[in-house]
Design a protein around this motif. Structure first.
Motif: not given
Ligand SMILES: Nc1nc2c(ncn2[C@@H]2O[C@H](COP(=O)(O)OP(=O)(O)OP(=O)(O)O)[C@@H](O)[C@H]2O)c(=O)[nH]1
Length: 706
Positions: A235-239
């Motif tokens: 998944e795309e990690p939050p910044q």
């Protein structure tokens, strides 16, 4: 009112690095982008020079000699910024700065990479647990290679260096950076790069950016299970999670985030400032402990609460035409203008009449400062490292590590009437720089200055001339040798004096032996006397007598080190024994027994790092070996080669001239004290002979060579 800045917005940072890496240029750009200055001054060239190199000498020599301090704003943040010198001879400035700061920027050259001073700075940052960002500067230079520098950081600094950006273009074509967190291309427009423009990543760089981002995230995931799980789930990690993990790993000194730029070409500085705010700790996030009165260890946790009793540390003294300035880091509570605070070393109560915030050599009056702040106070009678508090005794902060001087030279004023100015100047320099030692040679009456290297002392000779109008004749540099035992021996010495008047009687039995080579101690005294054979009251006098004899060894009058003395037995006389008798007896023990330990001379060995054109490598190495040096390693950096080695300090005088001629002025080198090592026997004999000659009275008729 004292500084109203919320502590969470304060960042106390230092900029440190190897010589000429671009610290001052970077500081200049930071001052410009934060609006502290409105004109860029270059370190070299005909302009008025960089703001941060405000000493005339710095402007001329284009080097940073003393730490300049200044405060800048970046968004919500207030950044106290210390620019430190890159010359290892000014290591005390770096020690001092790192001691009071909460974070640092380690500047590395994109071509030179990890250089000698980078290693020293790295060690100093670790010693004072200072989290740091790395800034690979000079990305515009021919041969710039950030990936090689990151690998060197891993190999030579043994740190987990993580690239947070990718370059857009290389060398003269270096145009900007890719932010691997936000996945944006960042450009710097305007005559001085003051306008930051964020764009989508160019298509041709997208794939390499994706790979570099994945590499960055995998490195960060080593420090966060939460991030690791997100990556494993693809998944795309939050910044904000990425920044949070990077900050935690940076503040715990586990990781060094790496940023890129070219200060000279006005690229990469603003994202670096963003990273300072995001990744380095505020004073609230740094635990500071002080040493309670009468204790040894820092067990007293200080509080950032402005209402707590004030505690501050003096870390830098500067005397300028307006008077003495003491730079202080506030660690607890609030300092208020007009308030009274106690120097914990002297017990003296001092009034803080004027408190100023510094900008290079200019000052802005303020009403006070709270924990976390760095300010300067006018007119204190402080020494570097002193702690100030509201009461006495309250506590002291750990002392800084002050390295011992390794070289000394005599200075004689050319005009006799300048002796008073010379004394005044040396007293000032001494207060500012504890690594500078000033003594008077007992035999010649000459003034001797001792320091960390030839350059360190040369700078003071130059400052004497420029700032005090005192021209001095400089004697040949002298090496601070040492004398050390090599074998154990026993002793049984009796001191008896029964002439008229009060007699004297003391008798000491025991042994002396070399300390282990890696011992940090120079002298250890032990006693294991039983049955009161020597009353306990005389033990301190015995130790005092032994220590008083350490200053001049029997070989050539150099200090004795590496010695352990154990007093095992003895006897005393009810009437004739005294402290004085046992002190004299102890001095006799040293005179009689120490020569039996077969002492040898030790000489300071310097770590040397030379950078020169590959074509000069052979002659440079040959010259180094002819100086009793050894080469420990060579690294090729394109057409430049870095030679690392060790060489006796005694063989390095005037080396800069030799290196210049061997490399047609292309070579640079750094020298840093490494250790003491035994002098070869033939050279030892020569040193002892020279020493004896220099002590003979001039009318002895014996010709003494210079
Ligand atoms: N090409 C290039 N040159 C740079 C860059 N940054 C600094 N320089 C040059 O490098 C030289 C040294 O710069 P300084 O800023 O004085 O470096 P420093 O680390 O402060 O030097 P010391 O304090 O004396 O160790 C100067 O000639 C600068 O103009 C850069 O990004 N690119």
């Amino acid at each position: 009112m004292p500084n109203a800045e919320p502590l969470k917005n304060i960042r106390n940072i230092g900029i440190s690095a190897h010589i000429d890496s671009g610290k001052t240029t970077l500081s200049e750009r930071i001052l410009y982008y934060t609006g502290r200055i409105h004109r860029l001054g270059e370190v070299h060239g005909d302009g008025p020079g960089a703001t941060m190199d405000y000493m005339e000498l710095e402007r001329e020599r284009g080097i940073t000699i003393t730490s300049a301090a200044t405060t800048v704003r970046w968004g919500e943040a207030v950044i106290n910024l210390i620019d430190t010198p890159g010359h290892v001879d000014f290591t005390i400035e770096v020690e001092r700065s790192l001691r009071v700061l909460d974070g640092a920027i380690l500047v590395l050259c994109a071509v030179g990479g990890v250089q000698a001073q980078s290693l020293t700075i790295d060690r100093q940052m670790r010693r004072y647990h200072v989290p740091r960002l790395a800034f690979i500067n000079k990305m515009d230079r021919v041969g710039a290679d950030p990936f090689r520098v990151v690998q060197q950081m891993k190999d030579r600094l043994d740190c987990d260096a993580v690239l947070m950006q990718l370059p857009i273009g290389r060398e003269a074509d270096f145009r900007g950076v890719i932010d691997l967190v936000t996945m944006e291309a960042v450009y710097f427009d305007g005559p001085h790069g003051e306008h930051v423009r964020r764009e989508p990543i160019p298509a041709e760089l997208l794939e390499s950016a994706r790979q570099a981002r994945q590499q960055m995230l995998e490195s960060l995931a080593m420090y966060s299970d939460e991030l690791l799980e997100i990556l494993l789930a693809e998944e795309e990690p939050p910044q904000d999670l990425i920044w949070r993990v990077a900050k935690a790993a940076t503040c715990s000194l586990q990781m060094t985030p790496v940023f890129l730029g070219s200060a000279f070409k006005n690229k990469g500085v603003q994202p670096l400032l963003d990273a300072v705010v995001r990744l380095l700790p505020s004073p609230l996030e740094v635990e500071v402990r002080a040493i309670p009165p009468g204790e040894e260890s820092p067990s007293m946790l200080l509080s950032a609460d402005p209402a707590a009793p004030a505690v501050a540390m003096a870390f830098k003294l500067v005397e300028d035409p307006f008077g003495a300035l003491t730079f202080l880091r506030v660690y607890q509570g609030t300092l208020t203008k007009g308030g009274y605070y106690y120097n914990q070393r002297t017990g003296k109560r001092e009034r803080f009449g004027r408190i100023v915030r510094m900008h290079a050599d200019k000052r802005e009056d303020i009403d006070g400062a709270t924990a976390g702040d760095i300010v300067a106070v006018v007119g204190l009678d402080a020494a570097s490292g002193d702690t100030y508090a509201e009461s006495y005794p309250a506590c002291t902060l750990e002392r800084m590590y002050i390295p011992e001087p390794v070289i000394k030279m005599s200075i004689t004023p050319v005009e006799r009437n300048s002796a008073e100015r010379l004394a005044k100047a040396l007293a000032r320099f001494r207060r500012e720089d504890p690594t500078l030692h000033v003594t008077i040679d007992e035999e010649s009456g000459e003034t001797l200055i001792a320091g960390m290297g030839e350059l360190h002392l040369d700078i003071y000779v130059e400052r004497l001339r420029r700032e005090y109008g005192v021209d001095v004749l400089v004697g040949a540099p002298k090496v601070n040798y040492r004398e050390a035992p090599t074998e154990p021996t026993t002793f049984n010495v009796r001191h008896r004096k029964q002439t008229g008047g009060a007699g004297q009687y003391a008798h000491i039995i025991g042994k002396m032996e070399p300390l282990p080579e890696d011992s940090e101690e120079t002298f250890v005294f032990e006693e294991c006397i039983v049955g009161g054979r020597i009353p306990k009251q005389y033990i301190p006098a015995i130790e005092k007598g032994l220590r008083s004899s350490l200053e001049k060894g029997p070989l050539a009058g150099y200090p004795i080190v590496g010695l352990k003395v154990i007093v095992e037995d003895g006897s005393y006389h009810e009437v004739d024994s005294s402290d004085l008798a046992f002190q004299i007896c102890a001095q006799m023990v040293m005179r009689e027994a120490f020569p039996q330990t077969r002492p040898v001379l030790l000489e300071p060995i310097m770590k040397i790092e030379i950078e020169c054109p590959e074509s000069a490598q052979g002659s440079v190495v040959g010259d180094l070996i002819s100086r009793r040096g050894v080469v420990l390693g060579t690294h090729s950096l394109g057409n430049i080669v870095r030679i690392e080695g060790e060489v006796p300090l005694a063989e390095t005088f005037g080396y800069s001239t030799t290196l210049r001629s061997l490399t047609q002025g292309q070579g640079t080198f750094t020298l840093e004290f490494s250790k003491y090592r035994r002098v070869p026997p033939s050279i030892q004999e020569e040193i002892i002979l020279q020493r004896k000659r220099s002590r003979m009275p001039s009318n002895s008729g014996v010709s003494s060579k210079a």
